[in-house]
Enzyme design. Structure first.
Site, PDB file in Angstrom:
ATOM      1  N   LYS A 195      28.778  18.580  37.525  1.00 21.13           N
ATOM      2  CA  LYS A 195      28.322  17.999  38.790  1.00 21.13           C
ATOM      3  C   LYS A 195      29.488  17.852  39.765  1.00 21.13           C
ATOM      4  O   LYS A 195      30.342  16.995  39.607  1.00 21.13           O
ATOM      5  CB  LYS A 195      27.678  16.620  38.587  1.00 21.13           C
ATOM      6  CG  LYS A 195      26.927  16.212  39.860  1.00 21.13           C
ATOM      7  CD  LYS A 195      26.786  14.737  40.075  1.00 21.13           C
ATOM      8  CE  LYS A 195      27.901  14.074  40.799  1.00 21.13           C
ATOM      9  NZ  LYS A 195      28.087  14.437  42.210  1.00 21.13           N
ATOM     10  N   GLU A 270      39.847  10.541  34.100  1.00 23.40           N
ATOM     11  CA  GLU A 270      41.035  10.779  34.926  1.00 23.40           C
ATOM     12  C   GLU A 270      40.806   9.962  36.184  1.00 23.40           C
ATOM     13  O   GLU A 270      39.980  10.348  37.015  1.00 23.40           O
ATOM     14  CB  GLU A 270      41.053  12.276  35.259  1.00 23.40           C
ATOM     15  CG  GLU A 270      42.372  12.819  35.611  1.00 23.40           C
ATOM     16  CD  GLU A 270      43.273  12.801  34.417  1.00 23.40           C
ATOM     17  OE1 GLU A 270      44.119  11.904  34.389  1.00 23.40           O
ATOM     18  OE2 GLU A 270      43.120  13.652  33.523  1.00 23.40           O
TER      19      GLU A 270
END
Ligand code: NAP
Ligand code: MG
Length: 499
Positions: A195, A270
């Site tokens: 996505k 992250e």
């Protein structure tokens, strides 16, 4: 500071891609969202709508996950030899290279970043990532293990792909973030639902065409454009997704962790940063000035590793503030497609408002605006490169991730490395730090004392596919790139045979 906002000129390949209807990639087919909904994509330099893409949601994610599951369990991908997987991943690098200029243009148009940077860093970095990761397909070995249990044992491990992976990526390096996610997962043999960020879906969609051209079987990579709150959340929540890999804000990272708890899917994150750049008095000061300026102004400051807290020793503080401000003054602001531009607009109105809010807050809290601080022109999401001096640890601009071209400078007057490291570590983040010095002992002692996943000595914002990258503290979980990333995309299976 020069401002040159002019109409972009696009090459024929990028123009042709933009003119096409944009769809979701599910099970090897380009389809509309089941709801039929779309949303507009903007050029952040002109605020013009340049495309419409499908607003995929839970129903589309369900279809994509089902396709990825089929491809993982029973399709040709489930039987592919490691060498053939490697060849396919390598091909993605070659195809990207063939279309490099088109990708650089699309990225500059969609994200706003300078096209020369997009070509040199985003596109080339992605090519390098596919080529490096292609090598791992044939190197994912287990071990034979000498055990001490009595009997004639044969004990060994296998490395197997983790399964169906959901990958949710941000808008600051749209293609490169897709490459960081796709390359290792494909090399490991996983199947994927990707996505992209709602602000920057174009290069991921164009890349989907290259995935098909390369010859990946249907359903191995599925691409769902859509909103985080709908498509992203559906992926993070999905009971049949084995792992979710996320890059973005710390706030959303925490939501991902909660959503993943349902089926205890594996999670790698992250997240944000507030990275220190520390200039010691013995540094090559000219180099430190240009390096720390680019640490914050590169990519409009929209880097998770941006050197947003600049610490200069009191003996060089004035020179550093002056020098970084002079560097800011040389920067040419304008449309990312102009090859002479060094700083484009921020990605969106939302980010523009956010960064302007921080500038306002910095002023209110008493920071000195040495240069910048304004919004140039009356169109597009531009912000001047800004140097805030006389900042301190209690200011919001020093504590929070601004994600714009705004640096907060502080001086330190301590020569005790422990004390200097304490300033650097005074943050909830720990993604990167840079140390500017000619003294090897200072460099490597600081590298040990700073609690961050990556340390740069006399450079900042370094990256290489072989360099394990990730954060301490609230900057994330796990490492991407290097051999470490393979931990994300494989499970270790241990086998004990009694002969
Ligand atoms: P964000 O919301 O964290 O977006 C990152 C990705 O997560 C996007 O694909 C986003 O989709 C998706 N997402 C959002 N909400 C979600 C949810 N509930 N479940 C699953 N996925 C979800 O980042 P942002 O709002 O665009 O930016 C806000 C701030 O995040 C920035 O100012 C910056 O401080 C930080 N940021 C950090 C990085 C980084 O590299 N570390 C990158 C970007 C932003 P949508 O885009 O469709 O909402
Ligand atoms: Mg968002």
């Amino acid at each position: 500071m020069t401002i040159a906002i002019r109409k972009p000129s696009l090459g024929s390949a990028a123009t042709a891609f933009l003119a096409k209807p944009h769809k979701l990639l599910i099970d090897g087919k380009w389809v509309d969202a089941k709801s039929g909904e779309t949303f507009p994509v903007e050029d952040p330099a002109t605020e013009e709508v340049i495309a419409h893409v499908p607003a995929g949601d839970k129903a589309d994610v369900d279809a994509a996950v089902a396709a990825a599951r089929r491809a993982f369990e029973s399709g040709p991908w489930s039987r592919i030899l490691p060498g053939d997987r490697s060849r396919l991943v390598w091909r993605l690098g070659d195809l990207l290279e063939q279309h490099a200029d088109e990708f650089a243009e699309l990225e500059a148009l969609d994200n706003g970043k300078p096209v020369t940077n997009a070509r040199r860093d985003d596109v080339q970095g992605s090519i390098n990532m596919f080529r490096y990761m292609a090598g791992w397909s044939t190197r994912l070995t287990g071990e034979t293990i000498p055990v001490s249990s009595p009997g004639n044992w044969h004990v060994y491990t296998l490395r197997e792909p983790v399964g169906v992976v959901g990958q949710i990526i941000p808008w600051n390096f749209p293609l490169m973030m897709a490459a960081w996610k796709l390359a290792p997962a494909l090399a490991a043999g996983c199947t994927i639902v990707l996505k992209p960020a709602e602000q920057t879906p174009l290069t991921a969609l164009r890349f989907g065409e290259l995935i098909q051209e390369a010859g990946f079987p249907d359903g191995v990579v599925n691409i769902i454009t859509g909103y985080g709150e709908t498509a992203g959340a559906a992926l993070a929540n999905h009971p049949d997704v084995d792992k979710v890999a996320f890059t973005g804000s710390t706030e959303v990272g925490k939501l991902i962790v909660k959503a993943a708890a349902g089926n205890l899917k594996r999670v790698s994150l992250e997240l944000g940063g507030k990275s220190p750049a520390i200039v010691f008095p013995d540094a090559d000061i000219d180099r430190a000035i240009s390096g720390t300026a680019s640490a914050i102004f590169y990519n409009q400051g929209q880097c998770c590793t941006a050197g947003s807290r600049l610490f200069a020793h009191k003996s060089v503080y004035d020179r550093v503030v002056e020098g970084v401000s002079a560097e800011a003054g040389k920067i040419k602001i304008g449309h990312g497609l102009d090859p002479n531009v060094n700083l484009g607009p921020l990605v969106s109105k939302e980010q523009h408002n956010r960064v302007r809010g921080f500038l306002e807050s910095g002023r209110k809290e008493g920071a000195e605006v040495v240069t910048g601080g304004n919004v140039p022109g009356n169109q597009g999401y531009f912000v001047e490169p800004t140097v805030l001096a006389n900042t301190n640890r209690d200011m919001r601009v020093v504590r929070e991730e601004i994600f714009g071209p705004v640096v907060c400078v502080q001086s330190f007057d301590d020569d005790d490395l422990e004390a200097v490291a304490k300033f650097a570590n005074d943050t909830e983040y720990g993604l990167q730090a840079s140390v500017w010095t000619r003294n090897l002992k200072v460099a490597h002692m600081m590298a040990r004392k700073i609690r961050a996943g990556t340390i740069c000595i006399n450079n900042h914002n370094y990256g290489d596919p072989a360099w394990p990258f990730g954060g301490y503290k609230q900057s994330g979980w796990g490492r991407e790139m290097g051999k470490e990333v393979m931990e994300h995309y494989t499970e270790t299976k241990a086998i004990a045979a009694l002969h």
